[in-house]
Design an enzyme around this catalytic site. Structure first.
Site, PDB file in Angstrom:
ATOM      1  N   ASP A  66       0.814  -1.213   0.000  1.00  0.00           N
ATOM      2  CA  ASP A  66       0.000   0.000   0.000  1.00  0.00           C
ATOM      3  C   ASP A  66       0.850   1.267   0.000  1.00  0.00           C
ATOM      4  O   ASP A  66       1.863   1.339   0.700  1.00  0.00           O
ATOM      5  CB  ASP A  66      -0.898  -0.022   1.254  1.00  0.00           C
ATOM      6  CG  ASP A  66      -2.024   0.984   1.169  1.00  0.00           C
ATOM      7  OD1 ASP A  66      -2.248   1.542   0.081  1.00  0.00           O
ATOM      8  OD2 ASP A  66      -2.686   1.202   2.201  1.00  0.00           O
ATOM      9  N   HIS A  67       0.421   2.232  -0.753  1.00  0.00           N
ATOM     10  CA  HIS A  67       1.080   3.541  -0.810  1.00  0.00           C
ATOM     11  C   HIS A  67       2.588   3.431  -0.994  1.00  0.00           C
ATOM     12  O   HIS A  67       3.365   4.011  -0.232  1.00  0.00           O
ATOM     13  CB  HIS A  67       0.733   4.369   0.432  1.00  0.00           C
ATOM     14  CG  HIS A  67      -0.573   5.090   0.259  1.00  0.00           C
ATOM     15  ND1 HIS A  67      -0.689   6.199  -0.523  1.00  0.00           N
ATOM     16  CD2 HIS A  67      -1.809   4.820   0.698  1.00  0.00           C
ATOM     17  CE1 HIS A  67      -1.950   6.597  -0.534  1.00  0.00           C
ATOM     18  NE2 HIS A  67      -2.658   5.765   0.189  1.00  0.00           N
ATOM     19  N   GLU A  81      -2.859  -0.269  -8.709  1.00  0.00           N
ATOM     20  CA  GLU A  81      -3.724   0.842  -8.308  1.00  0.00           C
ATOM     21  C   GLU A  81      -2.946   2.152  -8.396  1.00  0.00           C
ATOM     22  O   GLU A  81      -1.818   2.244  -7.916  1.00  0.00           O
ATOM     23  CB  GLU A  81      -4.243   0.659  -6.872  1.00  0.00           C
ATOM     24  CG  GLU A  81      -4.930   1.923  -6.338  1.00  0.00           C
ATOM     25  CD  GLU A  81      -5.891   1.694  -5.176  1.00  0.00           C
ATOM     26  OE1 GLU A  81      -6.634   0.689  -5.190  1.00  0.00           O
ATOM     27  OE2 GLU A  81      -5.891   2.530  -4.259  1.00  0.00           O
ATOM     28  N   LYS A 133      -8.607  10.443   9.882  1.00  0.00           N
ATOM     29  CA  LYS A 133      -8.420   9.104  10.425  1.00  0.00           C
ATOM     30  C   LYS A 133      -9.421   8.778  11.530  1.00  0.00           C
ATOM     31  O   LYS A 133      -9.593   9.554  12.465  1.00  0.00           O
ATOM     32  CB  LYS A 133      -7.007   8.965  11.010  1.00  0.00           C
ATOM     33  CG  LYS A 133      -5.899   9.236  10.021  1.00  0.00           C
ATOM     34  CD  LYS A 133      -5.858   8.199   8.930  1.00  0.00           C
ATOM     35  CE  LYS A 133      -4.830   8.573   7.857  1.00  0.00           C
ATOM     36  NZ  LYS A 133      -4.916   7.681   6.684  1.00  0.00           N
ATOM     37  N   HIS A 168      -9.949   5.648  -0.318  1.00  0.00           N
ATOM     38  CA  HIS A 168      -8.964   5.475   0.762  1.00  0.00           C
ATOM     39  C   HIS A 168      -9.460   6.124   2.047  1.00  0.00           C
ATOM     40  O   HIS A 168     -10.397   6.907   2.031  1.00  0.00           O
ATOM     41  CB  HIS A 168      -7.638   6.132   0.364  1.00  0.00           C
ATOM     42  CG  HIS A 168      -6.892   5.345  -0.677  1.00  0.00           C
ATOM     43  ND1 HIS A 168      -5.555   5.536  -0.919  1.00  0.00           N
ATOM     44  CD2 HIS A 168      -7.295   4.376  -1.517  1.00  0.00           C
ATOM     45  CE1 HIS A 168      -5.167   4.711  -1.874  1.00  0.00           C
ATOM     46  NE2 HIS A 168      -6.203   4.002  -2.267  1.00  0.00           N
TER      47      HIS A 168
HETATM   48 ZN    ZN Z   1      -4.467   6.914   0.176  1.00  0.00          ZN
END
Ligand code: ZN
Length: 477
Positions: free
Chosen positions: A150-151, A249, A291, A328
């Site tokens: 991820d990322h 992605e 978050k 996200h």
């Molecule tokens: Zn993101």
């Protein structure tokens, strides 16, 4: 359950079709391990009397398990209509997730971690993948599931994740996106873009038409040109020749300003024309996706924009290849989920991460109030340091003092947005905090608690992530 004298996880028991061995996962006070009864198919471990092998949950055995039982290996799931990313920072959440996704019409990405999260938790991609494989084995989870690097921001990290068998790469293009470009400081518009985009009225379908004026196009090119080149370069290095079989992605969400539908159209068009095939695209949506708390922003505006994004996805999916919108920071964004489901016609990828950690901490508040109070007080001390890395609007003054709350009131802190964000962003510091003698202040105690209260954690996750799936309109049974 008791199985041949071991405390076995019932759903893990597999009898080989040849009849030559039985393998399962068992629980002992000091940890879990694999047990083979009969002819050992290649797991390394300690031989016990009576043709029994006790095999530790290490990387070698995870690799062997993935070869022996392909359902314990990740596969590509972004091509499915509904997929859902579940970052498990602690490496203990997958059993709860697995029980949940058994019942829902969506495919999980059990392993999903960014390099930053690896560093903050002192884990490696090997650990992340192995923890997911062992949990899948333990739960006997036979549906497809994915593993997301991820990322990722560099070719080196992309190669690291792919070489281990991760089935999805989320390329974070943010460092190549020029946020500070304005109409005034944008460089001149290269002719090739003017020829391609100006003077056209793009009919995207479903009533959506897009057109660029010169000022806007000049700005969009200046913002995204480098990011597109970066994505093209990574695609050519790792995906184009089929070297790795993984989903790609494109993430342009970690920027200061929202991605307008026009920008989405431009980025997708340029990637497609450069030959890049991607499975998902993550724009930055309007409003705030902070978050651990619900959406903050204008829901009418959000609906309008996600509709346009979804129409653009359907346009390119019909004319070139299928891809999906990826949402996200999807943890706890309950207000927008029905809109996401409606706009995308229930075809999406949604990522959640830290909320699984928050549920783990809720279990601490429920089962060991004094440990929770200690951790909470440390989090307050560590907040300032942690908040350097996140965009949050936490107001610590709105969090009641844990000394004034009864034990029974502590879990209620997880209904308080400020308190959620406090615990959400301080996870790395909490886990890494050491005493003067070098021992972890909390980490070992916390892991022991989560192990002792495995059942409570499973229930908490099923309830919490289940609420996400329900509001996203995912059918459950
Ligand atoms: Zn993101």
């Amino acid at each position: 359950m008791d199985y041949q004298g071991f405390n076995a996880y019932e759903k893990s028991i597999i009898k080989a079709s040849t009849g030559s061995y039985t393998v399962f996962m068992a629980k002992e006070a000091d940890g879990d391990y694999l047990v083979v009864i009969g002819e050992n198919p290649g797991l390394e471990g300690e031989k016990l009397p009576g043709e029994v092998t006790k095999a530790p949950l290490n990387h070698r055995n995870a690799e062997t398990l993935r070869k022996l039982f392909p359902f314990t290996a990740p596969s590509r799931v972004l091509g499915k209509e509904r997929s859902f990313g579940l970052g498990d920072r602690l490496g203990i959440a997958t059993p709860g997730h697995a029980e949940l996704f058994e019942k829902y019409d969506a495919y999980p990405v059990f392993a999903q971690q960014s390099i930053r999260e690896l560093n903050l938790t002192n884990r490696t991609y090997e650990d992340v993948l192995d923890a997911a494989s062992f949990a899948v084995f333990r739960e006997g989870f036979k549906k497809s599931w994915g593993a997301d690097g991820d990322h990722l921001k560099t070719a080196k990290d992309v190669e690291y994740a792919l070489s281990l068998g991760f089935t999805m790469i989320t390329l974070d293009c943010s460092e190549h996106i020029k946020n500070d470009v304005t109409d005034e400081n944008a460089p001149a518009l290269p002719q090739q873009y003017a020829d391609k985009y100006l003077g056209e009225n793009f009919d995207i379908g479903e009533g959506l038409r897009l057109s660029f004026d010169e000022t806007e196009l000049r700005r969009i090119v200046a913002i995204y040109e480098k990011a597109i080149l970066f994505a093209v370069d990574i695609y050519k290095q790792f995906f184009a020749d089929g070297k790795y079989q993984a989903d790609f992605e494109i993430s342009i969400d970690e920027t200061l300003t929202p991605t307008s539908p026009l920008q989405h159209f431009f980025v997708a068009r340029e990637l497609i024309d450069a030959g890049v095939v991607f499975a998902t695209l993550a724009p930055r949506f309007c409003g705030e996706f902070q978050k651990g708390v619900d959406y903050v922003g204008d829901l009418v505006q959000f609906e309008k924009e996600i509709n346009a994004h979804a129409i653009i996805v359907r346009y390119f999916s019909a004319t070139h290849f299928k891809y999906k919108l990826s949402i996200h920071s999807g943890s706890d964004k309950f207000a927008v989920f029905p809109l996401v489901s409606k706009a995308t016609k229930s075809i999406f990828h949604v990522k959640t991460a830290g909320t699984n950690w928050l549920e783990a901490m809720r279990v601490v508040a429920m089962t060991d109030p004094s440990l929770y109070r200690e951790v909470h007080k440390y989090a307050l001390e560590a907040f300032e340091e942690a908040s350097k890395y996140y965009i949050v609007t936490t107001d610590l003054s709105k969090i009641p003092s844990v000394d004034n709350l009864s034990d029974a009131e502590l879990p209620g802190l997880f209904e308080n947005n400020d308190s959620r964000q406090l615990i959400h962003i301080t996870y790395g510091l909490i886990l890494n905090k050491k005493n003067s003698d070098g021992a972890f202040s909390f980490k070992d105690k916390l892991y022991k608690l989560w192990r002792d209260h495995d059942g409570e954690y499973i229930q908490a996750l099923k309830k919490h992530i289940g609420r996400h799936l329900d509001l996203l309109g995912v059918k459950g049974s």
